[in-house]
Design an enzyme around this catalytic site. Sequence first.
Site, PDB file in Angstrom:
ATOM      1  N   GLY A  67     -15.969   2.499   4.141  1.00 57.29           N
ATOM      2  CA  GLY A  67     -14.689   2.948   3.745  1.00 57.29           C
ATOM      3  C   GLY A  67     -14.075   2.747   2.666  1.00 57.29           C
ATOM      4  CG  HIS A 120      -8.380  -3.005  -2.144  1.00 60.78           C
ATOM      5  ND1 HIS A 120      -9.592  -2.112  -2.677  1.00 60.78           N
ATOM      6  CD2 HIS A 120      -8.087  -2.470  -0.856  1.00 60.78           C
ATOM      7  CE1 HIS A 120      -9.969  -1.023  -2.323  1.00 60.78           C
ATOM      8  NE2 HIS A 120      -9.173  -1.267  -0.932  1.00 60.78           N
ATOM      9  CG  LEU A 121      -8.009  -9.127   2.045  1.00 57.78           C
ATOM     10  CD1 LEU A 121      -8.910 -10.596   2.053  1.00 57.78           C
ATOM     11  CD2 LEU A 121      -6.675  -9.651   2.716  1.00 57.78           C
ATOM     12  CG  ASP A 167      -2.134   1.061   1.253  1.00 55.60           C
ATOM     13  OD1 ASP A 167      -3.101   0.489   1.202  1.00 55.60           O
ATOM     14  OD2 ASP A 167      -1.733   2.219   1.315  1.00 55.60           O
ATOM     15  CB  ILE A 168       1.204   4.332  -2.198  1.00 55.42           C
ATOM     16  CG1 ILE A 168      -0.314   4.526  -2.555  1.00 55.42           C
ATOM     17  CG2 ILE A 168       2.140   3.798  -3.167  1.00 55.42           C
ATOM     18  CD1 ILE A 168      -0.576   5.789  -3.368  1.00 55.42           C
TER      19      ILE A 168
HETATM   20  P1  AMP Z   1      -9.893   1.501   0.892  1.00 53.56           P
HETATM   21  O1  AMP Z   1     -10.216   2.680   1.320  1.00 53.56           O
HETATM   22  O2  AMP Z   1      -9.948   0.260   1.301  1.00 53.56           O
HETATM   23  O3  AMP Z   1     -10.707   1.674  -0.809  1.00 53.56           O
HETATM   24  O4  AMP Z   1      -8.218   1.336   0.533  1.00 53.56           O
HETATM   25  C1  AMP Z   1      -7.644   1.811  -0.764  1.00 53.56           C
HETATM   26  C2  AMP Z   1      -5.940   1.898  -0.223  1.00 53.56           C
HETATM   27  O5  AMP Z   1      -5.434   1.797  -1.629  1.00 53.56           O
HETATM   28  C3  AMP Z   1      -5.631   3.087   0.443  1.00 53.56           C
HETATM   29  O6  AMP Z   1      -4.999   2.286   1.701  1.00 53.56           O
HETATM   30  C4  AMP Z   1      -4.518   3.577  -0.372  1.00 53.56           C
HETATM   31  O7  AMP Z   1      -3.455   4.263   0.418  1.00 53.56           O
HETATM   32  C5  AMP Z   1      -4.198   2.608  -1.357  1.00 53.56           C
HETATM   33  N1  AMP Z   1      -3.825   3.049  -2.613  1.00 53.56           N
HETATM   34  C6  AMP Z   1      -4.337   3.854  -3.324  1.00 53.56           C
HETATM   35  N2  AMP Z   1      -3.569   3.948  -4.519  1.00 53.56           N
HETATM   36  C7  AMP Z   1      -2.439   3.101  -4.468  1.00 53.56           C
HETATM   37  C8  AMP Z   1      -1.396   2.798  -5.438  1.00 53.56           C
HETATM   38  N3  AMP Z   1      -1.237   3.338  -6.496  1.00 53.56           N
HETATM   39  N4  AMP Z   1      -0.537   1.767  -4.939  1.00 53.56           N
HETATM   40  C9  AMP Z   1      -0.630   1.274  -4.052  1.00 53.56           C
HETATM   41  N5  AMP Z   1      -1.681   1.337  -2.965  1.00 53.56           N
HETATM   42  C10 AMP Z   1      -2.466   2.286  -3.326  1.00 53.56           C
END
Ligand code: AMP
Length: 145
Positions: free
Chosen positions: A92, A99-100, A30-31
């Site tokens: 959320g 994604h998990l 996760d970034i």
């Molecule tokens: P959610 O709130 O469960 O939809 O989480 C989305 C997650 O994706 C967040 O923790 C972000 O930091 C992560 N995220 C968004 N864009 C990227 C990316 N390009 N690479 C890796 N993680 C990402």
Amino acid sequence: MDRCIFCEIAAGRAPASIVYEDADVVAFMDIRPVNPGHLLVITREHHRNIFDCPPVLAGKLLAAAARLAGPLQRATNAAGLNLLIANERAGGQDVFHIHLHMLPRHVGDGFGFRLPPSHPERPPRAELDEMAAAIRKEITEEKSP
Ligand code: AMP
Ligand code: ZN
């Protein structure tokens, strides 16, 4: 649909720090990690979330997470691990490709679920039974043509 960042990652067209991939799923960092080692496991196929993902494919997210849990724990020295799928905005979800999250946990790390003030109350059994019946009814109706 607008360009989906997780589809781009799955296709190798967007940067990602990948830790595992197979024919069905990809796992990467996760970034914006909640804790070091925070991973996301995605399906290669685009599905918005748990409501439209075929159950067998959703199961592959958990199978990958089970396989990655030990290596992640050893690499981060985590004391615990949360697995989480956020579904829809109210749940959320910010990125609308299923994604998990794999969240390594440490005692006192400040992350956690906030429970509502009513949580300590135990509803009467009849109320739980009524809700269980309502859900069973939906399962039955889904099965019938
Ligand atoms: P959610 O709130 O469960 O939809 O989480 C989305 C997650 O994706 C967040 O923790 C972000 O930091 C992560 N995220 C968004 N864009 C990227 C990316 N390009 N690479 C890796 N993680 C990402
Ligand atoms: Zn996508």
